[in-house]
Each structure stands twice: as C-alpha cells, then as structure tokens.
Design a protein around this motif. Structure first.
Motif, PDB file in Angstrom:
ATOM      1  N   VAL A   9       0.853  -1.183   0.000  1.00 38.34           N
ATOM      2  CA  VAL A   9       0.000   0.000   0.000  1.00 38.34           C
ATOM      3  C   VAL A   9       0.890   1.235   0.000  1.00 38.34           C
ATOM      4  CG1 VAL A   9      -0.220  -0.098   2.535  1.00 38.34           C
ATOM      5  CG2 VAL A   9      -1.876   1.229   1.173  1.00 38.34           C
ATOM      6  N   ALA A  10       0.587   2.168  -0.905  1.00 34.24           N
ATOM      7  CA  ALA A  10       1.407   3.368  -1.051  1.00 34.24           C
ATOM      8  C   ALA A  10       0.642   4.385  -1.879  1.00 34.24           C
ATOM      9  CB  ALA A  10       2.730   3.027  -1.739  1.00 34.24           C
ATOM     10  N   PRO A  11       1.096   5.638  -1.907  1.00 35.08           N
ATOM     11  CA  PRO A  11       0.475   6.609  -2.810  1.00 35.08           C
ATOM     12  C   PRO A  11       0.507   6.099  -4.247  1.00 35.08           C
ATOM     13  CG  PRO A  11       1.914   7.722  -1.256  1.00 35.08           C
ATOM     14  CD  PRO A  11       2.153   6.252  -1.074  1.00 35.08           C
ATOM     15  N   GLN A  12      -0.534   6.421  -4.988  1.00 36.18           N
ATOM     16  CA  GLN A  12      -0.651   5.889  -6.343  1.00 36.18           C
ATOM     17  C   GLN A  12       0.537   6.259  -7.223  1.00 36.18           C
ATOM     18  OE1 GLN A  12      -3.776   7.203  -9.196  1.00 36.18           O
ATOM     19  NE2 GLN A  12      -4.700   5.216  -8.758  1.00 36.18           N
ATOM     20  N   ASP A  13       1.132   7.421  -6.980  1.00 36.19           N
ATOM     21  CA  ASP A  13       2.254   7.822  -7.831  1.00 36.19           C
ATOM     22  C   ASP A  13       3.524   7.022  -7.565  1.00 36.19           C
ATOM     23  OD1 ASP A  13       3.076   8.952  -5.433  1.00 36.19           O
ATOM     24  OD2 ASP A  13       2.835  11.027  -6.085  1.00 36.19           O
ATOM     25  N   CYS A  14       3.502   6.133  -6.583  1.00 34.69           N
ATOM     26  CA  CYS A  14       4.630   5.214  -6.377  1.00 34.69           C
ATOM     27  C   CYS A  14       4.596   4.057  -7.368  1.00 34.69           C
ATOM     28  CB  CYS A  14       4.614   4.651  -4.957  1.00 34.69           C
ATOM     29  SG  CYS A  14       4.994   5.846  -3.665  1.00 34.69           S
ATOM     30  N   TRP A  45      -4.291   6.791  -2.772  1.00 32.63           N
ATOM     31  CA  TRP A  45      -3.384   5.680  -2.520  1.00 32.63           C
ATOM     32  C   TRP A  45      -3.912   4.432  -3.208  1.00 32.63           C
ATOM     33  CZ3 TRP A  45       0.123   4.858   2.151  1.00 32.63           C
ATOM     34  CH2 TRP A  45       0.728   6.057   2.531  1.00 32.63           C
ATOM     35  N   ALA A  46      -3.099   3.387  -3.201  1.00 33.81           N
ATOM     36  CA  ALA A  46      -3.506   2.139  -3.843  1.00 33.81           C
ATOM     37  C   ALA A  46      -3.011   0.946  -3.041  1.00 33.81           C
ATOM     38  CB  ALA A  46      -2.957   2.067  -5.265  1.00 33.81           C
ATOM     39  N   VAL A  47      -3.854  -0.074  -2.975  1.00 33.84           N
ATOM     40  CA  VAL A  47      -3.467  -1.388  -2.463  1.00 33.84           C
ATOM     41  C   VAL A  47      -3.313  -2.283  -3.684  1.00 33.84           C
ATOM     42  CG1 VAL A  47      -4.093  -3.336  -0.985  1.00 33.84           C
ATOM     43  CG2 VAL A  47      -4.785  -1.013  -0.352  1.00 33.84           C
ATOM     44  N   THR A  48      -2.093  -2.695  -3.982  1.00 39.81           N
ATOM     45  CA  THR A  48      -1.838  -3.347  -5.267  1.00 39.81           C
ATOM     46  C   THR A  48      -1.614  -4.849  -5.178  1.00 39.81           C
ATOM     47  OG1 THR A  48       0.515  -2.801  -5.041  1.00 39.81           O
ATOM     48  CG2 THR A  48      -0.866  -1.276  -6.330  1.00 39.81           C
ATOM     49  N   CYS A  49      -1.066  -5.348  -4.077  1.00 42.02           N
ATOM     50  CA  CYS A  49      -0.651  -6.751  -4.035  1.00 42.02           C
ATOM     51  C   CYS A  49      -0.897  -7.365  -2.660  1.00 42.02           C
ATOM     52  CB  CYS A  49       0.852  -6.882  -4.340  1.00 42.02           C
ATOM     53  SG  CYS A  49       1.364  -6.167  -5.908  1.00 42.02           S
ATOM     54  N   ALA A 107      -6.412  -3.009   7.415  1.00 39.84           N
ATOM     55  CA  ALA A 107      -5.261  -2.322   8.006  1.00 39.84           C
ATOM     56  C   ALA A 107      -4.596  -1.393   7.002  1.00 39.84           C
ATOM     57  CB  ALA A 107      -4.256  -3.354   8.522  1.00 39.84           C
ATOM     58  N   ALA A 108      -4.580  -1.788   5.729  1.00 42.21           N
ATOM     59  CA  ALA A 108      -3.959  -0.958   4.697  1.00 42.21           C
ATOM     60  C   ALA A 108      -4.714   0.354   4.528  1.00 42.21           C
ATOM     61  CB  ALA A 108      -3.907  -1.715   3.375  1.00 42.21           C
ATOM     62  N   VAL A 109      -6.042   0.293   4.574  1.00 43.37           N
ATOM     63  CA  VAL A 109      -6.828   1.525   4.490  1.00 43.37           C
ATOM     64  C   VAL A 109      -6.518   2.423   5.677  1.00 43.37           C
ATOM     65  CG1 VAL A 109      -9.166   2.475   4.535  1.00 43.37           C
ATOM     66  CG2 VAL A 109      -8.662   0.476   3.118  1.00 43.37           C
ATOM     67  N   GLY A 110      -6.441   1.843   6.864  1.00 43.79           N
ATOM     68  CA  GLY A 110      -6.102   2.627   8.044  1.00 43.79           C
ATOM     69  C   GLY A 110      -4.714   3.229   7.965  1.00 43.79           C
ATOM     70  N   PHE A 111      -3.765   2.460   7.464  1.00 43.29           N
ATOM     71  CA  PHE A 111      -2.392   2.948   7.299  1.00 43.29           C
ATOM     72  C   PHE A 111      -2.366   4.117   6.314  1.00 43.29           C
ATOM     73  CE2 PHE A 111       1.771   2.726   5.156  1.00 43.29           C
ATOM     74  CZ  PHE A 111       2.634   2.755   6.244  1.00 43.29           C
ATOM     75  N   ALA A 112      -3.077   3.975   5.194  1.00 51.00           N
ATOM     76  CA  ALA A 112      -3.132   5.052   4.208  1.00 51.00           C
ATOM     77  C   ALA A 112      -3.736   6.313   4.817  1.00 51.00           C
ATOM     78  CB  ALA A 112      -3.935   4.595   2.993  1.00 51.00           C
ATOM     79  N   ASP A 165      -6.738  10.386   1.165  1.00 53.40           N
ATOM     80  CA  ASP A 165      -8.161  10.701   1.151  1.00 53.40           C
ATOM     81  C   ASP A 165      -8.979   9.556   0.550  1.00 53.40           C
ATOM     82  OD1 ASP A 165      -8.142  13.621   2.017  1.00 53.40           O
ATOM     83  OD2 ASP A 165      -6.746  13.686   0.332  1.00 53.40           O
ATOM     84  N   TRP A 166      -8.360   8.850  -0.391  1.00 55.63           N
ATOM     85  CA  TRP A 166      -9.016   7.751  -1.092  1.00 55.63           C
ATOM     86  C   TRP A 166      -8.033   6.605  -1.263  1.00 55.63           C
ATOM     87  CZ3 TRP A 166     -14.147   8.439  -2.221  1.00 55.63           C
ATOM     88  CH2 TRP A 166     -14.619   9.758  -2.217  1.00 55.63           C
ATOM     89  N   VAL A 167      -8.572   5.395  -1.366  1.00 55.33           N
ATOM     90  CA  VAL A 167      -7.743   4.211  -1.597  1.00 55.33           C
ATOM     91  C   VAL A 167      -8.369   3.414  -2.737  1.00 55.33           C
ATOM     92  CG1 VAL A 167      -6.709   2.129  -0.606  1.00 55.33           C
ATOM     93  CG2 VAL A 167      -7.102   4.134   0.844  1.00 55.33           C
ATOM     94  N   ASP A 168      -7.547   3.051  -3.718  1.00 58.67           N
ATOM     95  CA  ASP A 168      -7.992   2.249  -4.852  1.00 58.67           C
ATOM     96  C   ASP A 168      -7.472   0.827  -4.754  1.00 58.67           C
ATOM     97  OD1 ASP A 168      -9.315   4.347  -6.006  1.00 58.67           O
ATOM     98  OD2 ASP A 168      -8.049   4.482  -7.790  1.00 58.67           O
TER      99      ASP A 168
END
Length: 201
Positions: free
Chosen positions: A87-92, A117-121, A140-145, A151-154
């Motif tokens: 999980v990281a900012p989408q621009d990562c 942000w995005a949860v990718t894997c 937990a990833a949403v909470g971490f973000a 503001d948003w998680v994809d």
C-alpha cells in the motif's frame, strides 16, 4: 477473588507496518512473490524486463531502507509473518498509468480530489489461506493510508466470477468480493475479469 483477564485467541491475526527481515522471510517461502518481490507495479515494462530477480529483491530492500514509510503491511499469527499487502500513494506505482483498466476508467469516472493511494498486491502463506488474512490486511492498509494522509484508496481486484479458472498466483491483486467486504465500491469494470474499486480512507 482473583480476576483472570481473557486471553486473545492464539490464532488471532495482527497487523503491523512491515520491516524488511520479516518480508524477506515470508517471500522466501516460495510462490510468485519470490520472483516479483512486489516490484511489478513499481517498475515500467522495460525496467521490469531488464531487471533480474536478485535486482528486484535488492530494490525492495532499498525501498525499506530509503523511503520515509514502509511500502506495505504484514499480518502475523502467533508471532509468525503469514501475509503481506502493498500500500502506497498511487504515484509510487508508475505501471498503473499504463494499465488498460486504469486508462479506460478515467474516461468514465473522474479522479477524485485529494491524495489517492492504492493497495496493489497481497501475499498470503499457503498455510494460512482462506483464514481471513487478506481481509484483515486490507482493512489495516486503508487505516495505514489514512494515517499517512490518504483521502481515497484504490484497488484493482480480479473478478473470479468472470475468471473462474484463475489460480492463486493470478489473484495477487485480491478479489472483487474481498474489496466489497472491505467497503470498496465499483468505479469501473469495463475490462473483463478486472475491476477498479475505491473507498474513502
């Protein structure tokens, strides 16, 4: 009279920001993670093709050492790392800009205002699959973000109803049902077998 505090079940799943040594131990158990080292989304296609597995591993190690926050979370059962979520900012994740799913979605749904942000894997040890590890990691990833300014998680999960023969190695994005249970809503599903899903952090 002595009060006895209730004990936490031995198989309770705990999460924490990841650290390199435990991630390396989890990934070394085998499977696709040992070849990818969670760099698929962090590299462009030419970079990916030019990089060997030991280089991908070293790149992930350097990300832990050099970035201001860890690039993901770990899940633990009885003190043993059994799962990982990136999980990281989408621009990562430069590869996202080239995904057909993401490109098409921008024609149908505007990018929301705020930090995205995005949860990718996901990686879950074979011994602990179908035990709620991925769902716990997603929450937990949403909470971490959120804690780090999102503001948003994809997410970009697989629709197993459209891909019933998908193997576990093909589900590293997570599944649509997993993200639905995590409170994510469908943004775009115009690519067969895949969906772009989003929730407020």
């Amino acid at each position: 009279m002595t009060t006895v505090e209730p004990q936490e079940p031995r198989n309770a799943i705990k999460t924490a920001p990841a650290h390199w040594e435990e991630v390396a131990r989890l990934f070394s158990l085998g499977g696709d993670a040992a070849g990818c080292w969670c760099q698929w989304f962090r590299l462009t296609s030419p970079e990916w093709r030019a990089m060997k597995v030991p280089q991908r591993k070293d790149l992930m190690r350097r990300q832990f050492a050099e970035e201001e926050r860890p690039p993901g979370l770990l899940a633990f059962v009885d003190g043993q790392a059994v799962g990982w979520a990136a999980v990281a900012p989408q621009d990562c994740y430069p590869r996202l800009d080239h995904l057909q799913l993401v490109q098409r979605s921008r024609k149908h749904a505007p990018t929301p205002e705020g930090e995205l942000w995005a949860v990718t894997c996901f990686v879950v040890a074979r011994t602990h699959r179908r035990q709620g590890v991925a769902g716990t990691l997603l929450d937990a990833a949403v909470g971490f973000a959120r804690e780090h300014g999102a503001d948003w998680v994809d997410g970009y999960p697989v629709d197993v109803a459209a891909r019933p023969k998908a193997t576990s190695s093909g589900l590293f994005h997570g599944t649509v049902s997993l993200f639905e249970q995590g409170g994510f809503e469908h943004v775009y599903d115009g690519v067969p077998g895949r969906a772009l899903m989003r929730r407020r952090a």
